[in-house]
Design a protein around this motif. Structure first.
Motif, PDB file in Angstrom:
ATOM      1  N   LEU A  73       0.842  -1.200   0.000  1.00  0.00           N
ATOM      2  CA  LEU A  73       0.000   0.000   0.000  1.00  0.00           C
ATOM      3  C   LEU A  73       0.879   1.254   0.000  1.00  0.00           C
ATOM      4  N   ALA A  74       1.991   1.201   0.708  1.00  0.00           N
ATOM      5  CA  ALA A  74       2.941   2.323   0.706  1.00  0.00           C
ATOM      6  C   ALA A  74       3.467   2.559  -0.708  1.00  0.00           C
ATOM      7  N   VAL A  75       3.782   1.481  -1.421  1.00  0.00           N
ATOM      8  CA  VAL A  75       4.257   1.599  -2.801  1.00  0.00           C
ATOM      9  C   VAL A  75       3.194   2.282  -3.658  1.00  0.00           C
ATOM     10  N   GLN A  76       1.934   1.848  -3.528  1.00  0.00           N
ATOM     11  CA  GLN A  76       0.849   2.444  -4.331  1.00  0.00           C
ATOM     12  C   GLN A  76       0.731   3.948  -4.075  1.00  0.00           C
ATOM     13  N   HIS A  77       0.718   4.332  -2.816  1.00  0.00           N
ATOM     14  CA  HIS A  77       0.561   5.750  -2.483  1.00  0.00           C
ATOM     15  C   HIS A  77       1.802   6.555  -2.863  1.00  0.00           C
ATOM     16  N   ALA A  98       9.670   2.299   0.214  1.00  0.00           N
ATOM     17  CA  ALA A  98       8.516   1.389   0.146  1.00  0.00           C
ATOM     18  C   ALA A  98       8.806   0.202  -0.763  1.00  0.00           C
ATOM     19  N   LEU A  99       9.440   0.455  -1.898  1.00  0.00           N
ATOM     20  CA  LEU A  99       9.791  -0.645  -2.806  1.00  0.00           C
ATOM     21  C   LEU A  99      10.786  -1.596  -2.141  1.00  0.00           C
ATOM     22  N   ARG A 100      11.754  -1.034  -1.429  1.00  0.00           N
ATOM     23  CA  ARG A 100      12.715  -1.879  -0.708  1.00  0.00           C
ATOM     24  C   ARG A 100      12.006  -2.674   0.390  1.00  0.00           C
ATOM     25  N   GLY A 101      11.105  -2.007   1.128  1.00  0.00           N
ATOM     26  CA  GLY A 101      10.348  -2.699   2.174  1.00  0.00           C
ATOM     27  C   GLY A 101       9.521  -3.840   1.613  1.00  0.00           C
ATOM     28  N   ALA A 102       8.863  -3.591   0.481  1.00  0.00           N
ATOM     29  CA  ALA A 102       8.063  -4.645  -0.154  1.00  0.00           C
ATOM     30  C   ALA A 102       8.960  -5.791  -0.613  1.00  0.00           C
ATOM     31  N   GLN A 119      12.859  -2.266  -9.215  1.00  0.00           N
ATOM     32  CA  GLN A 119      12.093  -1.015  -9.219  1.00  0.00           C
ATOM     33  C   GLN A 119      12.686  -0.022  -8.216  1.00  0.00           C
ATOM     34  N   ALA A 120      13.091  -0.523  -7.056  1.00  0.00           N
ATOM     35  CA  ALA A 120      13.702   0.343  -6.042  1.00  0.00           C
ATOM     36  C   ALA A 120      15.017   0.924  -6.556  1.00  0.00           C
ATOM     37  N   LEU A 121      15.795   0.116  -7.251  1.00  0.00           N
ATOM     38  CA  LEU A 121      17.061   0.578  -7.803  1.00  0.00           C
ATOM     39  C   LEU A 121      16.824   1.668  -8.848  1.00  0.00           C
ATOM     40  N   SER A 122      15.862   1.455  -9.719  1.00  0.00           N
ATOM     41  CA  SER A 122      15.525   2.455 -10.732  1.00  0.00           C
ATOM     42  C   SER A 122      15.025   3.747 -10.090  1.00  0.00           C
TER      43      SER A 122
END
Length: 187
Positions: A73-77, A98-102, A119-122
């Motif tokens: 949900l953090a990633v979405q927001h 958020a991407l790293r957490g996911a 995605q987090a790296l990008s």
């Protein structure tokens, strides 16, 4: 302050204002009351879908909850916040986190984990580009150097040489002292 805001929100004329909910959610976020933050800022997000502050703070609140569903949900927001305000470093920083957490919540070795890390790296590289451009940020927008978060993603992706280079940049930016320098040493 929280009690006064809650009383203000209970008044019929104030309950209808988006600004009151935004303020309440922001205060609750600072106090670590993440469920209350989510409640107030969800109202703002529904009433004003283009409110980047609500999207950014919702992402931050969900990220603080730390479970797999909350990280997604953090990633979405965070993606919404970046879409609404692409040059906002705070939104981009939360997106990387958020991407790293996911990714870390996904099973080790899974495709899903790898996808989130890529995605987090990008997103991290974009954040570093924004940070180095010294683009003016909106008044009151939180500001935090991105080196540590992006460095953690680089380490997670096995990009140790790039993580080391970033640590040296962080050390140079910190002037060889302060929290950035200690974070650079950890990297």
């Amino acid at each position: 302050a929280r009690e006064l805001l809650a009383l203000a929100l209970a008044r019929p004329e104030a309950a209808a204002t988006t600004a009151a909910h935004l303020l309440h959610g922001s205060v609750c976020l600072q106090l670590g009351e993440y469920q209350a933050t989510i409640g107030s800022l969800s109202v703002v997000s529904k009433r004003d879908p283009s409110n980047w502050q609500a999207a950014t703070n919702l992402a931050s609140a969900y990220l603080q909850l730390g479970d797999a569903n909350s990280c997604e949900l953090a990633v979405q927001h965070a993606k919404k916040a970046v879409q609404l305000h692409p040059r906002l470093e705070a939104a981009n920083l939360i997106l990387v986190s958020a991407l790293r957490g996911a990714a870390l919540e996904a099973p080790a070795g899974s495709v899903r984990r790898s996808q989130f890390l890529q995605q987090a790296l990008s997103a991290g590289r974009e954040l570093l580009r924004l940070h180095s451009s010294q683009m003016p940020q909106p008044p009151g927008a939180p500001s935090e150097p991105p080196y540590c978060v992006v460095g953690d993603v680089l380490v997670d992706c096995g990009e140790l040489e790039q993580a080391w280079d970033l640590a040296m940049q962080a050390a140079a930016a910190a002037g060889q002292s302060g929290p950035l320098m200690s974070s650079a040493c950890v990297l």
